[in-house]
Design a protein around this motif. Structure first.
Motif, PDB file in Angstrom:
ATOM      1  N   PRO A 148      -9.881 -10.879   8.808  1.00 35.55           N
ATOM      2  CA  PRO A 148      -9.598  -9.712   9.665  1.00 35.55           C
ATOM      3  C   PRO A 148      -9.697  -8.370   8.938  1.00 35.55           C
ATOM      4  CG  PRO A 148      -8.057 -11.455  10.156  1.00 35.55           C
ATOM      5  CD  PRO A 148      -8.828 -11.899   8.922  1.00 35.55           C
ATOM      6  N   SER A 149      -9.466  -8.357   7.637  1.00 32.86           N
ATOM      7  CA  SER A 149      -9.562  -7.099   6.883  1.00 32.86           C
ATOM      8  C   SER A 149     -10.991  -6.599   6.754  1.00 32.86           C
ATOM      9  CB  SER A 149      -8.931  -7.238   5.496  1.00 32.86           C
ATOM     10  OG  SER A 149      -9.712  -8.075   4.668  1.00 32.86           O
ATOM     11  N   TRP A 150     -11.974  -7.470   7.041  1.00 27.48           N
ATOM     12  CA  TRP A 150     -13.372  -7.040   6.998  1.00 27.48           C
ATOM     13  C   TRP A 150     -13.623  -5.914   8.002  1.00 27.48           C
ATOM     14  CZ3 TRP A 150     -16.853 -12.031   7.024  1.00 27.48           C
ATOM     15  CH2 TRP A 150     -16.559 -12.799   5.899  1.00 27.48           C
ATOM     16  N   ILE A 151     -12.889  -5.895   9.081  1.00 29.28           N
ATOM     17  CA  ILE A 151     -13.062  -4.840  10.088  1.00 29.28           C
ATOM     18  C   ILE A 151     -12.715  -3.493   9.477  1.00 29.28           C
ATOM     19  CG2 ILE A 151     -12.217  -3.948  12.303  1.00 29.28           C
ATOM     20  CD1 ILE A 151     -11.833  -6.962  13.104  1.00 29.28           C
ATOM     21  N   GLU A 152     -11.606  -3.436   8.783  1.00 32.89           N
ATOM     22  CA  GLU A 152     -11.201  -2.191   8.114  1.00 32.89           C
ATOM     23  C   GLU A 152     -12.230  -1.801   7.062  1.00 32.89           C
ATOM     24  OE1 GLU A 152      -9.450   0.141   4.848  1.00 32.89           O
ATOM     25  OE2 GLU A 152      -9.826  -2.018   4.724  1.00 32.89           O
ATOM     26  N   THR A 153     -12.710  -2.778   6.305  1.00 27.27           N
ATOM     27  CA  THR A 153     -13.720  -2.510   5.279  1.00 27.27           C
ATOM     28  C   THR A 153     -14.989  -1.946   5.910  1.00 27.27           C
ATOM     29  OG1 THR A 153     -12.841  -4.249   3.855  1.00 27.27           O
ATOM     30  CG2 THR A 153     -15.111  -3.555   3.444  1.00 27.27           C
ATOM     31  N   ALA A 154     -15.414  -2.549   7.017  1.00 21.71           N
ATOM     32  CA  ALA A 154     -16.637  -2.074   7.676  1.00 21.71           C
ATOM     33  C   ALA A 154     -16.481  -0.654   8.194  1.00 21.71           C
ATOM     34  CB  ALA A 154     -17.011  -3.007   8.822  1.00 21.71           C
ATOM     35  N   LEU A 155     -15.318  -0.344   8.723  1.00 27.43           N
ATOM     36  CA  LEU A 155     -15.117   0.993   9.291  1.00 27.43           C
ATOM     37  C   LEU A 155     -14.943   2.068   8.227  1.00 27.43           C
ATOM     38  CD1 LEU A 155     -12.814   0.107  12.307  1.00 27.43           C
ATOM     39  CD2 LEU A 155     -15.149   1.027  12.417  1.00 27.43           C
ATOM     40  N   ASN A 156     -14.382   1.706   7.081  1.00 27.28           N
ATOM     41  CA  ASN A 156     -14.047   2.720   6.081  1.00 27.28           C
ATOM     42  C   ASN A 156     -14.983   2.775   4.884  1.00 27.28           C
ATOM     43  OD1 ASN A 156     -11.856   3.682   7.558  1.00 27.28           O
ATOM     44  ND2 ASN A 156     -10.503   2.124   6.720  1.00 27.28           N
ATOM     45  N   LYS A 157     -15.943   1.859   4.823  1.00 23.99           N
ATOM     46  CA  LYS A 157     -16.923   1.863   3.730  1.00 23.99           C
ATOM     47  C   LYS A 157     -18.299   1.623   4.321  1.00 23.99           C
ATOM     48  CE  LYS A 157     -13.721   0.069   0.316  1.00 23.99           C
ATOM     49  NZ  LYS A 157     -13.446  -0.922  -0.701  1.00 23.99           N
ATOM     50  N   GLU A 185       1.520 -13.853   5.386  1.00 22.83           N
ATOM     51  CA  GLU A 185       1.699 -12.434   5.046  1.00 22.83           C
ATOM     52  C   GLU A 185       0.339 -11.772   4.819  1.00 22.83           C
ATOM     53  OE1 GLU A 185       3.113  -8.751   4.501  1.00 22.83           O
ATOM     54  OE2 GLU A 185       4.231 -10.478   5.277  1.00 22.83           O
ATOM     55  N   LEU A 186      -0.574 -12.466   4.161  1.00 22.38           N
ATOM     56  CA  LEU A 186      -1.918 -11.934   3.950  1.00 22.38           C
ATOM     57  C   LEU A 186      -2.623 -11.705   5.283  1.00 22.38           C
ATOM     58  CD1 LEU A 186      -4.309 -11.134   2.152  1.00 22.38           C
ATOM     59  CD2 LEU A 186      -4.822 -13.601   1.896  1.00 22.38           C
ATOM     60  N   LEU A 187      -2.498 -12.646   6.200  1.00 24.25           N
ATOM     61  CA  LEU A 187      -3.079 -12.461   7.535  1.00 24.25           C
ATOM     62  C   LEU A 187      -2.494 -11.224   8.199  1.00 24.25           C
ATOM     63  CD1 LEU A 187      -4.853 -13.458   9.912  1.00 24.25           C
ATOM     64  CD2 LEU A 187      -2.827 -14.740  10.684  1.00 24.25           C
ATOM     65  N   GLU A 188      -1.180 -11.066   8.145  1.00 20.95           N
ATOM     66  CA  GLU A 188      -0.535  -9.908   8.788  1.00 20.95           C
ATOM     67  C   GLU A 188      -1.032  -8.599   8.179  1.00 20.95           C
ATOM     68  OE1 GLU A 188       0.976 -10.336  11.600  1.00 20.95           O
ATOM     69  OE2 GLU A 188       0.770 -12.474  11.248  1.00 20.95           O
ATOM     70  N   GLN A 189      -1.159  -8.561   6.867  1.00 16.58           N
ATOM     71  CA  GLN A 189      -1.662  -7.354   6.202  1.00 16.58           C
ATOM     72  C   GLN A 189      -3.091  -7.058   6.646  1.00 16.58           C
ATOM     73  OE1 GLN A 189      -1.233  -8.154   2.009  1.00 16.58           O
ATOM     74  NE2 GLN A 189       1.005  -8.074   2.098  1.00 16.58           N
ATOM     75  N   SER A 190      -3.918  -8.085   6.724  1.00 16.91           N
ATOM     76  CA  SER A 190      -5.314  -7.916   7.131  1.00 16.91           C
ATOM     77  C   SER A 190      -5.415  -7.380   8.552  1.00 16.91           C
ATOM     78  CB  SER A 190      -6.059  -9.251   7.035  1.00 16.91           C
ATOM     79  OG  SER A 190      -6.123  -9.708   5.721  1.00 16.91           O
ATOM     80  N   VAL A 191      -4.648  -7.965   9.448  1.00 17.49           N
ATOM     81  CA  VAL A 191      -4.671  -7.538  10.854  1.00 17.49           C
ATOM     82  C   VAL A 191      -4.125  -6.118  10.996  1.00 17.49           C
ATOM     83  CG1 VAL A 191      -3.698  -8.003  13.148  1.00 17.49           C
ATOM     84  CG2 VAL A 191      -4.589  -9.886  11.757  1.00 17.49           C
ATOM     85  N   THR A 192      -3.052  -5.816  10.310  1.00 17.63           N
ATOM     86  CA  THR A 192      -2.449  -4.475  10.383  1.00 17.63           C
ATOM     87  C   THR A 192      -3.422  -3.409   9.901  1.00 17.63           C
ATOM     88  OG1 THR A 192      -0.212  -5.360  10.141  1.00 17.63           O
ATOM     89  CG2 THR A 192      -0.531  -3.035   9.558  1.00 17.63           C
ATOM     90  N   LYS A 193      -4.090  -3.668   8.762  1.00 17.83           N
ATOM     91  CA  LYS A 193      -5.065  -2.701   8.229  1.00 17.83           C
ATOM     92  C   LYS A 193      -6.205  -2.466   9.205  1.00 17.83           C
ATOM     93  CE  LYS A 193      -5.914  -4.533   4.109  1.00 17.83           C
ATOM     94  NZ  LYS A 193      -6.484  -4.729   2.760  1.00 17.83           N
ATOM     95  N   SER A 194      -6.703  -3.541   9.779  1.00 17.58           N
ATOM     96  CA  SER A 194      -7.846  -3.394  10.680  1.00 17.58           C
ATOM     97  C   SER A 194      -7.451  -2.774  12.004  1.00 17.58           C
ATOM     98  CB  SER A 194      -8.536  -4.740  10.875  1.00 17.58           C
ATOM     99  OG  SER A 194      -9.212  -5.063   9.675  1.00 17.58           O
ATOM    100  N   ASN A 195      -6.276  -3.097  12.512  1.00 17.35           N
ATOM    101  CA  ASN A 195      -5.818  -2.423  13.732  1.00 17.35           C
ATOM    102  C   ASN A 195      -5.652  -0.923  13.503  1.00 17.35           C
ATOM    103  OD1 ASN A 195      -5.699  -4.218  15.942  1.00 17.35           O
ATOM    104  ND2 ASN A 195      -3.869  -5.189  15.118  1.00 17.35           N
ATOM    105  N   ALA A 196      -5.128  -0.543  12.343  1.00 18.37           N
ATOM    106  CA  ALA A 196      -4.992   0.886  12.022  1.00 18.37           C
ATOM    107  C   ALA A 196      -6.365   1.549  11.935  1.00 18.37           C
ATOM    108  CB  ALA A 196      -4.227   1.061  10.717  1.00 18.37           C
ATOM    109  N   ALA A 197      -7.322   0.882  11.318  1.00 24.84           N
ATOM    110  CA  ALA A 197      -8.676   1.445  11.212  1.00 24.84           C
ATOM    111  C   ALA A 197      -9.318   1.578  12.589  1.00 24.84           C
ATOM    112  CB  ALA A 197      -9.536   0.578  10.300  1.00 24.84           C
ATOM    113  N   LEU A 198      -9.125   0.583  13.449  1.00 23.72           N
ATOM    114  CA  LEU A 198      -9.656   0.675  14.818  1.00 23.72           C
ATOM    115  C   LEU A 198      -8.992   1.810  15.593  1.00 23.72           C
ATOM    116  CD1 LEU A 198      -9.891  -3.130  15.610  1.00 23.72           C
ATOM    117  CD2 LEU A 198     -11.831  -1.532  15.624  1.00 23.72           C
ATOM    118  N   ASP A 199      -7.693   1.986  15.399  1.00 24.30           N
ATOM    119  CA  ASP A 199      -6.971   3.073  16.075  1.00 24.30           C
ATOM    120  C   ASP A 199      -7.496   4.444  15.675  1.00 24.30           C
ATOM    121  OD1 ASP A 199      -5.326   1.327  17.455  1.00 24.30           O
ATOM    122  OD2 ASP A 199      -3.604   1.588  16.118  1.00 24.30           O
TER     123      ASP A 199
END
Length: 164
Positions: free
Chosen positions: A52-61, A83-97
């Protein structure tokens, strides 16, 4: 039609299903593999929790270069995976927001040094990431079945969980 709300909804739905699967992972079996060519249970589940953190990576890099020293996130327990899943989802949801629809259009590149592995628009990277999450979660289902652990339903009932 706007894609960001669709991606946000899908990410949240896939995270919910992924949590059900990761909660079942026995950390005393982290080194187990169904075949010598397969990833270990730990390698597979860390990968699933990171996707799920790949979404944040794609949006920010614009580029992900494995030659820069990517290393999987270390985990020691099933709780660490969750916990790793939660961190990944949280980062990507923030990037999508924070993103707007135009942020989905530029190309994104995955490479390993000079070797280009893929180039695609960022919206396709997000779609690819969500597909990868589903794909690898299905692999995890096979691992769990082989370990004789009941499988939860994903998009409907499973042989072990008859409710939706």
């Amino acid at each position: 039609m706007e894609l960001i709300p669709l991606f946000t909804t899908e990410l949240d739905q896939e995270a919910k299903t992924t949590r059900k699967f990761l909660k079942l992972v026995p950390d005393d079996k982290f080194d187990w593999k169904p075949h010598e060519k397969s990833m270990s249970l730990k390698e597979l589940t860390v990968h699933i929790a990171e996707i799920p953190s790949w979404i944040e990576t794609a949006l920010n890099k614009d580029v992900l270069d494995f030659a820069d020293g990517y290393k999987p996130t270390p985990v020691e327990s099933t709780d660490d995976l969750l916990e790793l899943l939660e961190q990944s989802v949280t980062k990507s949801n923030a990037a999508l927001d924070e993103a707007d629809e135009d942020d989905l259009l530029p190309d994104w590149t995955m490479r390993n040094g000079d070797q280009v592995l893929m180039v695609m628009p960022k919206h396709e990277v997000i779609r690819h990431s969500l597909n990868q999450l589903t794909h690898h979660r299905a692999q995890l289902g096979v691992y769990l079945r082989l370990l004789d652990i009941p499988i939860p339903g994903s998009y409907g009932p499973s042989a072990d969980e008859q409710s939706f």
